[in-house]
Design a protein around this motif. Structure first.
Motif, short mmCIF file in Angstrom:
data_model
loop_
_atom_site.label_atom_id
_atom_site.label_comp_id
_atom_site.label_asym_id
_atom_site.label_seq_id
_atom_site.Cartn_x
_atom_site.Cartn_y
_atom_site.Cartn_z
N VAL A 95 0.88 -1.16 0.00
CA VAL A 95 0.00 0.00 0.00
C VAL A 95 0.92 1.22 0.00
O VAL A 95 1.63 1.47 0.96
CB VAL A 95 -0.94 0.02 1.22
CG1 VAL A 95 -1.80 1.27 1.21
CG2 VAL A 95 -1.80 -1.23 1.24
N ALA A 96 0.91 1.94 -1.11
CA ALA A 96 1.86 3.05 -1.30
C ALA A 96 1.39 4.28 -0.55
O ALA A 96 0.25 4.72 -0.69
CB ALA A 96 2.01 3.36 -2.78
N ASP A 97 2.28 4.83 0.26
CA ASP A 97 2.04 6.14 0.88
C ASP A 97 2.50 7.24 -0.06
O ASP A 97 1.99 8.35 -0.02
CB ASP A 97 2.81 6.26 2.20
CG ASP A 97 2.33 5.26 3.24
OD1 ASP A 97 1.11 4.99 3.28
OD2 ASP A 97 3.17 4.75 4.00
N ASN A 98 3.47 6.90 -0.90
CA ASN A 98 4.10 7.91 -1.75
C ASN A 98 4.60 7.23 -3.02
O ASN A 98 5.29 6.23 -2.96
CB ASN A 98 5.28 8.50 -0.95
CG ASN A 98 5.87 9.69 -1.60
OD1 ASN A 98 5.29 10.29 -2.48
ND2 ASN A 98 7.05 10.06 -1.16
N VAL A 99 4.22 7.79 -4.17
CA VAL A 99 4.71 7.30 -5.46
C VAL A 99 5.41 8.45 -6.15
O VAL A 99 4.81 9.49 -6.39
CB VAL A 99 3.55 6.78 -6.36
CG1 VAL A 99 4.08 6.34 -7.71
CG2 VAL A 99 2.81 5.64 -5.67
N GLN A 100 6.68 8.27 -6.46
CA GLN A 100 7.44 9.31 -7.13
C GLN A 100 7.73 8.86 -8.55
O GLN A 100 8.23 7.75 -8.78
CB GLN A 100 8.75 9.59 -6.39
CG GLN A 100 9.50 10.75 -6.99
CD GLN A 100 10.58 11.26 -6.08
OE1 GLN A 100 10.68 10.87 -4.94
NE2 GLN A 100 11.41 12.13 -6.59
N PHE A 101 7.41 9.71 -9.52
CA PHE A 101 7.62 9.40 -10.93
C PHE A 101 9.07 9.70 -11.27
O PHE A 101 9.52 10.83 -11.11
CB PHE A 101 6.69 10.22 -11.81
CG PHE A 101 5.23 10.13 -11.43
CD1 PHE A 101 4.34 11.07 -11.90
CD2 PHE A 101 4.74 9.12 -10.61
CE1 PHE A 101 3.00 11.01 -11.57
CE2 PHE A 101 3.40 9.05 -10.28
CZ PHE A 101 2.52 9.99 -10.76
N LEU A 102 9.82 8.70 -11.75
CA LEU A 102 11.25 8.86 -11.96
C LEU A 102 11.66 9.18 -13.38
O LEU A 102 12.82 9.41 -13.64
CB LEU A 102 12.01 7.61 -11.49
CG LEU A 102 11.92 7.32 -9.99
CD1 LEU A 102 12.72 6.07 -9.65
CD2 LEU A 102 12.39 8.51 -9.18
N ASP A 103 10.72 9.15 -14.32
CA ASP A 103 11.07 9.59 -15.66
C ASP A 103 9.93 10.42 -16.22
O ASP A 103 8.80 10.33 -15.76
CB ASP A 103 11.44 8.44 -16.59
CG ASP A 103 10.43 7.30 -16.62
OD1 ASP A 103 10.81 6.24 -17.11
OD2 ASP A 103 9.29 7.46 -16.18
N SER A 104 10.28 11.26 -17.17
CA SER A 104 9.27 12.15 -17.74
C SER A 104 8.28 11.36 -18.57
O SER A 104 8.56 10.23 -19.00
CB SER A 104 9.93 13.23 -18.59
OG SER A 104 10.50 12.65 -19.74
#
Length: 166
Positions: A95-104
């Protein structure tokens, strides 16, 4: 303590659903490479199911596609449900608390990767970009899209809190 950190690539496009109370939930699978190779010298991967909720779920659906690289922090959850055939099924997922997009977005669709995150998460400090407050205006001084993801918007843009993807 139950804390998980993952970096990997989506194996397919995220699926977005809404609960009966109209809460958004997105689910997807992330392929995470192992740190070692097998006996044949090949690198193996683990395929980990991830669930993200609310506004971040809608952002995941809008901005991520198969092959997108993400960093996730969250927790492991195990749940069970009764299948249609009457058997009890168990599911283990992050269960993700935080999802960071690593590429454009353009890099993920062309198969390229980027080390700069154009969509920083709400819990990430400092941000690689200085976003304006809702009443400020951001001026662009370059037209190189690889270093300025907002270059196609003209000389300045206004950013409202509702338009930010995190």
């Amino acid at each position: 303590m139950n804390k998980v950190f993952l970096i990997g690539r989506l194996t397919k496009d995220p699926e977005l659903r809404y609960t009966s109370t109209n809460t958004a939930a997105a689910s997807f699978t992330v392929a995470v490479n192992r740190n070692f190779t097998n006996q044949n010298g090949e690198r193996e991967a683990d395929f980990i199911n991830v669930v993200v909720w609310r506004k971040q779920a809608e952002n995941v659906k809008q901005y991520l596609t198969k092959g997108s690289q993400v960093a996730i922090d969250g927790r492991i959850q195990t749940r069970s449900y009764d299948a249609q055939d009457g058997s009890k099924r168990y599911v283990t997922e992050v269960v993700a608390d935080n999802v960071q997009f690593l590429d454009s977005r353009s890099a993920s669709s062309s198969g390229m990767t980027s080390t700069v995150s154009p969509m920083p998460s709400a819990n990430t400090n400092p941000s690689p970009y200085d976003f304006a407050t809702p009443t400020e205006t951001v001026s662009n001084s370059t037209t190189d899209v690889s270093s300025d993801p907002f270059a196609d918007f003209g000389s300045s843009i206004e950013i409202n809190d509702d338009e930010l993807p995190f």
